[in-house]
Scaffold this motif. Structure first.
Motif, PDB file in Angstrom:
ATOM      1  N   TYR A   1       0.820  -1.216   0.000  1.00 36.01           N
ATOM      2  CA  TYR A   1       0.000   0.000   0.000  1.00 36.01           C
ATOM      3  C   TYR A   1       0.854   1.268   0.000  1.00 36.01           C
ATOM      4  O   TYR A   1       0.680   2.150  -0.828  1.00 36.01           O
ATOM      5  CB  TYR A   1      -0.916  -0.028   1.224  1.00 36.01           C
ATOM      6  CG  TYR A   1      -1.751   1.204   1.442  1.00 36.01           C
ATOM      7  CD1 TYR A   1      -2.926   1.396   0.722  1.00 36.01           C
ATOM      8  CD2 TYR A   1      -1.397   2.161   2.388  1.00 36.01           C
ATOM      9  CE1 TYR A   1      -3.716   2.516   0.939  1.00 36.01           C
ATOM     10  CE2 TYR A   1      -2.179   3.282   2.611  1.00 36.01           C
ATOM     11  CZ  TYR A   1      -3.334   3.455   1.887  1.00 36.01           C
ATOM     12  OH  TYR A   1      -4.106   4.563   2.096  1.00 36.01           O
ATOM     13  N   ARG A   2       1.783   1.340   0.945  1.00 37.10           N
ATOM     14  CA  ARG A   2       2.566   2.581   1.050  1.00 37.10           C
ATOM     15  C   ARG A   2       3.547   2.742  -0.107  1.00 37.10           C
ATOM     16  O   ARG A   2       3.927   3.850  -0.439  1.00 37.10           O
ATOM     17  CB  ARG A   2       3.285   2.655   2.391  1.00 37.10           C
ATOM     18  CG  ARG A   2       2.307   2.974   3.522  1.00 37.10           C
ATOM     19  CD  ARG A   2       3.009   3.129   4.847  1.00 37.10           C
ATOM     20  NE  ARG A   2       3.745   4.377   4.963  1.00 37.10           N
ATOM     21  CZ  ARG A   2       3.272   5.495   5.512  1.00 37.10           C
ATOM     22  NH1 ARG A   2       2.069   5.512   6.012  1.00 37.10           N
ATOM     23  NH2 ARG A   2       4.009   6.585   5.571  1.00 37.10           N
TER      24      ARG A   2
ATOM     25  N   LYS B   1       2.794   1.777  -3.202  1.00 37.06           N
ATOM     26  CA  LYS B   1       1.955   2.168  -4.342  1.00 37.06           C
ATOM     27  C   LYS B   1       1.335   3.550  -4.142  1.00 37.06           C
ATOM     28  O   LYS B   1       1.347   4.384  -5.036  1.00 37.06           O
ATOM     29  CB  LYS B   1       0.834   1.120  -4.504  1.00 37.06           C
ATOM     30  CG  LYS B   1       0.036   1.226  -5.790  1.00 37.06           C
ATOM     31  CD  LYS B   1       0.792   0.687  -6.978  1.00 37.06           C
ATOM     32  CE  LYS B   1       0.166   1.093  -8.294  1.00 37.06           C
ATOM     33  NZ  LYS B   1       1.050   0.902  -9.432  1.00 37.06           N
ATOM     34  N   VAL B   2       0.775   3.765  -2.966  1.00 38.90           N
ATOM     35  CA  VAL B   2      -0.029   4.976  -2.756  1.00 38.90           C
ATOM     36  C   VAL B   2       0.814   6.160  -2.293  1.00 38.90           C
ATOM     37  O   VAL B   2       0.591   7.285  -2.703  1.00 38.90           O
ATOM     38  CB  VAL B   2      -1.171   4.679  -1.754  1.00 38.90           C
ATOM     39  CG1 VAL B   2      -1.912   5.945  -1.371  1.00 38.90           C
ATOM     40  CG2 VAL B   2      -2.126   3.657  -2.342  1.00 38.90           C
TER      41      VAL B   2
ATOM     42  N   GLY C   1       4.302   6.149  -2.396  1.00 41.20           N
ATOM     43  CA  GLY C   1       5.634   6.170  -2.997  1.00 41.20           C
ATOM     44  C   GLY C   1       6.749   5.840  -2.012  1.00 41.20           C
ATOM     45  O   GLY C   1       7.914   6.139  -2.258  1.00 41.20           O
TER      46      GLY C   1
END
Lengths: 208, 208
Positions: free
Chosen positions: B177-178, B180-181, B183
């Motif tokens: 998540y971190r 992808k969302v 960076g």
């Protein structure tokens, strides 16, 4: 019933049927979201959007010079609101209700469109949408989680030091991960299991 | 130095330089991973892979009839192993070391290739790789987390009921998540913060 015929009878100039201004813009933005959620970012074309909105390509290009501009406005206009933080008297129930709202947003048309942009764009294009996604989706949902957690601290069913920024990422991260990797659709039982197995132990006061 | 000339002098038939069997196959699979990690699933072509492996398109098609077949074999051959579960005497240290290994795998060439396949494929193609990703990446990493957690329960620094299947998804979910969302590149301090803010409170025994 042949409505076009009666409309033609009532209105001598067919130009008077043409949608203008905000109505046509709304139809184009809706068609862009529809394309994103069906054929995705890579499949979306200005021609397809124009066809979906039953207008001409020129009407689209007149307002949005590029696919990126159009998609940015469509996402901005379509991002669903999660409302105010739920307040049911327990952190367990509040998180459960917040997750159900997040699921509704994830599986809405703008939700599919957003994920398509996030997953399919190459890095340089994705950067353009990053501020929009952060400001329109990530930050508002984090603020709701923070409010639920802070209210729990005040009430006493959340430990006082559960205020690190990473704690509020756990639910969005789990929802994205299991939907992408495991194909989970997050039914109510999945949401309840996540809250009971992960969030309640993570948040509860130590002296329990 | 003109090496082609001296090679031609030393070996009368240039055919004798041609790589065959496993050596050529390895070169083609490596070129496929390289393409996936640079131009992604959508950009990968059989021609590009052949060029990258310095061979002809026919040599690729002879072994793999489609892009899907080639990518499946390239991923299968390239998936990095995470090794045995770390065992440093505390759940905090074991999770920290496991996360560092996961980060190394994520940012390896096969790691980029895998995420490109996961993010870019349309649903019908993605299903084809799903078993491969589940069996080759997700399940082995979950087994390592389970081993670390079970050892912690035996040692006493993990609560006995932290055995739900969702607990072992938290770290992979947060890392995906971190990255992808937000960076995030997950430097050592980010990993330590996740373990201290999320995993240690989630796992620790209730009587604290």
């Amino acid at each position: 019933m042949d409505t076009s015929r009666s409309a033609a009878t009532a209105r001598p100039r067919s130009m008077s049927c043409r949608r203008r201004g905000p109505v046509l813009e709304r139809a184009i933005l809706d068609a862009a979201l529809e394309q994103l959620s069906t054929v995705g970012w890579n499949g979306l074309t200005m021609e397809g959007v124009a066809a979906g909105a039953r207008t001409g390509k020129a009407a689209v290009y007149r307002r949005w010079p590029s696919k990126e501009d159009l998609v940015a406005d469509a996402l901005q206009a379509g991002i669903p609101s999660l409302g105010d933080a739920p307040d049911h008297g327990s952190v367990r129930e509040d998180l459960y209700q917040l997750c159900r709202r997040m699921r509704a947003a994830m599986y809405s048309k703008p939700g599919y469109a957003l994920r398509s942009v996030l997953h399919e764009c190459d890095t340089s294009t994705a950067e353009r949408f990053h501020a929009l996604i952060l400001g329109g989706v990530i930050e508002p949902s984090i603020r709701l989680f923070e409010e639920v957690v802070h209210r729990g601290v005040a009430r006493g069913d959340v430990r006082a030091d559960a205020t690190g920024s990473l704690v509020c990422d756990v639910i969005p991260a789990m929802m994205m991960y299991r939907s992408k990797v495991c194909g989970s659709e997050w039914d109510d039982a999945d949401i309840a299991a996540m809250i009971d197995q992960v969030m309640v132990p993570l948040l509860r006061p130590r002296a329990g």
